[in-house]
Scaffold this motif. Sequence first.
Motif, PDB file in Angstrom:
ATOM      1  N   UNK A 127       0.820  -1.213   0.000  1.00 15.16           N
ATOM      2  CA  UNK A 127       0.000   0.000   0.000  1.00 15.16           C
ATOM      3  C   UNK A 127       0.853   1.263   0.000  1.00 15.16           C
ATOM      4  N   UNK A 128       1.788   1.309  -0.916  1.00 13.20           N
ATOM      5  CA  UNK A 128       2.660   2.480  -1.032  1.00 13.20           C
ATOM      6  C   UNK A 128       2.895   2.750  -2.515  1.00 13.20           C
ATOM      7  N   UNK A 129       3.794   3.671  -2.809  1.00 13.42           N
ATOM      8  CA  UNK A 129       4.063   4.029  -4.203  1.00 13.42           C
ATOM      9  C   UNK A 129       5.278   3.272  -4.727  1.00 13.42           C
ATOM     10  N   UNK A 130       5.368   3.200  -6.040  1.00 13.39           N
ATOM     11  CA  UNK A 130       6.529   2.572  -6.673  1.00 13.39           C
ATOM     12  C   UNK A 130       7.805   3.331  -6.321  1.00 13.39           C
ATOM     13  N   UNK A 131       7.715   4.644  -6.295  1.00 16.10           N
ATOM     14  CA  UNK A 131       8.887   5.449  -5.933  1.00 16.10           C
ATOM     15  C   UNK A 131       9.346   5.141  -4.513  1.00 16.10           C
ATOM     16  N   UNK A 132       8.387   4.958  -3.601  1.00 17.46           N
ATOM     17  CA  UNK A 132       8.738   4.637  -2.214  1.00 17.46           C
ATOM     18  C   UNK A 132       9.407   3.272  -2.121  1.00 17.46           C
ATOM     19  N   UNK A 133       8.931   2.320  -2.917  1.00 16.63           N
ATOM     20  CA  UNK A 133       9.554   0.990  -2.929  1.00 16.63           C
ATOM     21  C   UNK A 133      10.998   1.088  -3.399  1.00 16.63           C
ATOM     22  N   UNK A 134      11.246   1.837  -4.472  1.00 12.25           N
ATOM     23  CA  UNK A 134      12.613   1.985  -4.983  1.00 12.25           C
ATOM     24  C   UNK A 134      13.523   2.667  -3.968  1.00 12.25           C
ATOM     25  N   UNK A 135      12.992   3.669  -3.289  1.00 14.87           N
ATOM     26  CA  UNK A 135      13.782   4.361  -2.267  1.00 14.87           C
ATOM     27  C   UNK A 135      14.085   3.440  -1.088  1.00 14.87           C
ATOM     28  N   UNK A 136      13.076   2.680  -0.665  1.00 14.05           N
ATOM     29  CA  UNK A 136      13.264   1.744   0.453  1.00 14.05           C
ATOM     30  C   UNK A 136      14.277   0.672   0.095  1.00 14.05           C
ATOM     31  N   UNK A 137      14.235   0.187  -1.142  1.00 14.14           N
ATOM     32  CA  UNK A 137      15.193  -0.829  -1.577  1.00 14.14           C
ATOM     33  C   UNK A 137      16.613  -0.285  -1.537  1.00 14.14           C
ATOM     34  N   UNK A 138      16.807   0.962  -1.960  1.00 16.74           N
ATOM     35  CA  UNK A 138      18.143   1.562  -1.914  1.00 16.74           C
ATOM     36  C   UNK A 138      18.649   1.648  -0.476  1.00 16.74           C
ATOM     37  N   UNK A 139      17.771   2.053   0.436  1.00 13.57           N
ATOM     38  CA  UNK A 139      18.177   2.149   1.847  1.00 13.57           C
ATOM     39  C   UNK A 139      18.488   0.770   2.415  1.00 13.57           C
ATOM     40  N   UNK A 140      17.699  -0.236   2.021  1.00 16.19           N
ATOM     41  CA  UNK A 140      17.937  -1.592   2.513  1.00 16.19           C
ATOM     42  C   UNK A 140      19.282  -2.117   2.038  1.00 16.19           C
ATOM     43  N   UNK A 141      19.588  -1.892   0.768  1.00 16.41           N
ATOM     44  CA  UNK A 141      20.883  -2.330   0.242  1.00 16.41           C
ATOM     45  C   UNK A 141      22.030  -1.647   0.970  1.00 16.41           C
ATOM     46  N   UNK A 142      21.879  -0.349   1.204  1.00 24.20           N
ATOM     47  CA  UNK A 142      22.942   0.402   1.877  1.00 24.20           C
ATOM     48  C   UNK A 142      23.128  -0.073   3.311  1.00 24.20           C
ATOM     49  N   UNK A 143      22.019  -0.340   4.009  1.00 26.52           N
ATOM     50  CA  UNK A 143      22.126  -0.754   5.408  1.00 26.52           C
ATOM     51  C   UNK A 143      22.685  -2.160   5.539  1.00 26.52           C
ATOM     52  N   UNK A 144      22.330  -3.005   4.577  1.00 26.87           N
ATOM     53  CA  UNK A 144      22.870  -4.363   4.611  1.00 26.87           C
ATOM     54  C   UNK A 144      24.381  -4.326   4.471  1.00 26.87           C
ATOM     55  N   UNK A 145      24.835  -3.527   3.487  1.00 19.94           N
ATOM     56  CA  UNK A 145      26.259  -3.248   3.319  1.00 19.94           C
ATOM     57  C   UNK A 145      27.152  -4.465   3.430  1.00 19.94           C
ATOM     58  N   UNK A 146      28.158  -4.347   4.244  1.00 18.39           N
ATOM     59  CA  UNK A 146      29.136  -5.411   4.380  1.00 18.39           C
ATOM     60  C   UNK A 146      28.590  -6.599   5.162  1.00 18.39           C
ATOM     61  N   UNK A 147      27.459  -6.429   5.823  1.00 23.46           N
ATOM     62  CA  UNK A 147      26.886  -7.550   6.566  1.00 23.46           C
ATOM     63  C   UNK A 147      26.322  -8.613   5.647  1.00 23.46           C
ATOM     64  N   UNK A 148      25.998  -8.245   4.395  1.00 23.07           N
ATOM     65  CA  UNK A 148      25.443  -9.216   3.457  1.00 23.07           C
ATOM     66  C   UNK A 148      26.519 -10.218   3.064  1.00 23.07           C
ATOM     67  N   UNK A 149      26.198 -11.511   3.034  1.00 16.22           N
ATOM     68  CA  UNK A 149      27.195 -12.527   2.685  1.00 16.22           C
ATOM     69  C   UNK A 149      27.552 -12.496   1.207  1.00 16.22           C
ATOM     70  N   UNK A 150      28.763 -12.913   0.914  1.00 15.77           N
ATOM     71  CA  UNK A 150      29.183 -13.076  -0.475  1.00 15.77           C
ATOM     72  C   UNK A 150      28.720 -14.463  -0.913  1.00 15.77           C
ATOM     73  N   UNK A 151      27.521 -14.535  -1.454  1.00 18.36           N
ATOM     74  CA  UNK A 151      26.917 -15.825  -1.745  1.00 18.36           C
ATOM     75  C   UNK A 151      27.704 -16.637  -2.760  1.00 18.36           C
ATOM     76  N   UNK A 152      28.355 -15.982  -3.675  1.00 16.73           N
ATOM     77  CA  UNK A 152      29.086 -16.707  -4.701  1.00 16.73           C
ATOM     78  C   UNK A 152      30.258 -17.508  -4.163  1.00 16.73           C
ATOM     79  N   UNK A 153      30.699 -17.225  -2.935  1.00 16.81           N
ATOM     80  CA  UNK A 153      31.830 -17.939  -2.366  1.00 16.81           C
ATOM     81  C   UNK A 153      31.401 -19.230  -1.669  1.00 16.81           C
ATOM     82  N   UNK A 154      30.098 -19.487  -1.591  1.00 18.85           N
ATOM     83  CA  UNK A 154      29.601 -20.680  -0.927  1.00 18.85           C
ATOM     84  C   UNK A 154      29.201 -21.698  -1.986  1.00 18.85           C
ATOM     85  N   UNK A 155      29.783 -22.885  -1.919  1.00 19.03           N
ATOM     86  CA  UNK A 155      29.472 -23.921  -2.885  1.00 19.03           C
ATOM     87  C   UNK A 155      28.055 -24.428  -2.686  1.00 19.03           C
TER      88      UNK A 155
END
Length: 337
Positions: free
Chosen positions: A168-196
């Motif tokens: 129940x929000x706007x497309x622009x809000x979703x894109x903005x929220x996704x950018x903030x989520x990516x930034x906050x995840x930052x280095x905490x996100x695992x490097x998935x390609x390194x896991x077999x």
Amino acid sequence: MADAADEFGRRTEPLRRELLAHCYRMVGSVDEAEDLVQETYLRAWRAYDTFEGRSSLRVWLYRIATNVCLTALAQRGRRALPSGLGAPATDPDAPPSPAGPDVAWLEPMPDSRVTSDSDDPAAIVVSRESLRLALIASLQHLPPRQRAVLILREALGFPAAEVAAMLDTSTAAVKSTLQRARAQLGEAAPELGQISEPTQPQARALLDQYMAGFEQADMDALERALRADAAIEMVGTGTWFAGRETCLRFLTHVVGSPGDWRMIATAANGQPAAAAYVRDSDGVHRAFGLGVLSVTGEGIARIHVFGGGSGLVAKFGLPPELDGQVVREPVLKRGKV
């Protein structure tokens, strides 16, 4: 009414596994995710006569499930792993330190509950990557709404417009929220390609080596299996260890004598895992818990150890104790779990 119920079940039941995976990504608990899926289906059934098909049934169910999860998350904090609570322990000869009673722990998800034999192999790979423990733990650091947007957009691939309708929000809000989520995840996100992938022969060989090391009390086998920077996390305590030498010193207090441990191969969170049974004073091997392995080309990078005894292994369809038969099933197969 019976015809409507039959139609509802026929149309919605095929989506139950993926909705369970979605709720688990959101909350990090198998039991809680199952409860939330049940709530999703209850709400969907009550509102089924109002479903007008303006979106697909799948999008409609994900909208309900996501909002059920957001309501639940508003009333509780994040689930954690020991490495998310502090620095690694420096004394592997000391017993694990207890954590506070207010800590809620991340739980392992049996692959068999979220992956079916009929799933497309490419979809299975994506599902495994989006269920790995390191990623689920990283997602817990995001505010619930950011978490929902990131999962819906990147793990599930819903278009921004559909995610906006779900929330129940706007497309622009979703894109903005996704950018903030990516930034906050930052280095905490695992490097998935390194896991077999757990279907790869090397991953299964390392799992076998890990299990044999425990069953035979073979520290050399465990040393060969572990990567130089390996870590062990004792989920349910505040203790984790970093570095192969430190991990091996800790394991010397655990492996005991040959025959003290027995293992059954399984899979959790898209990763190879071993259900562990320890010999009791009466000689019976009773369920201790589960070890979930993060495997790379250089060896085992991390072992998450979950206690939980018979209650935990039952979620993987395994018995509370073992008889005299050797159990070693090749459960990790190419293309399916």
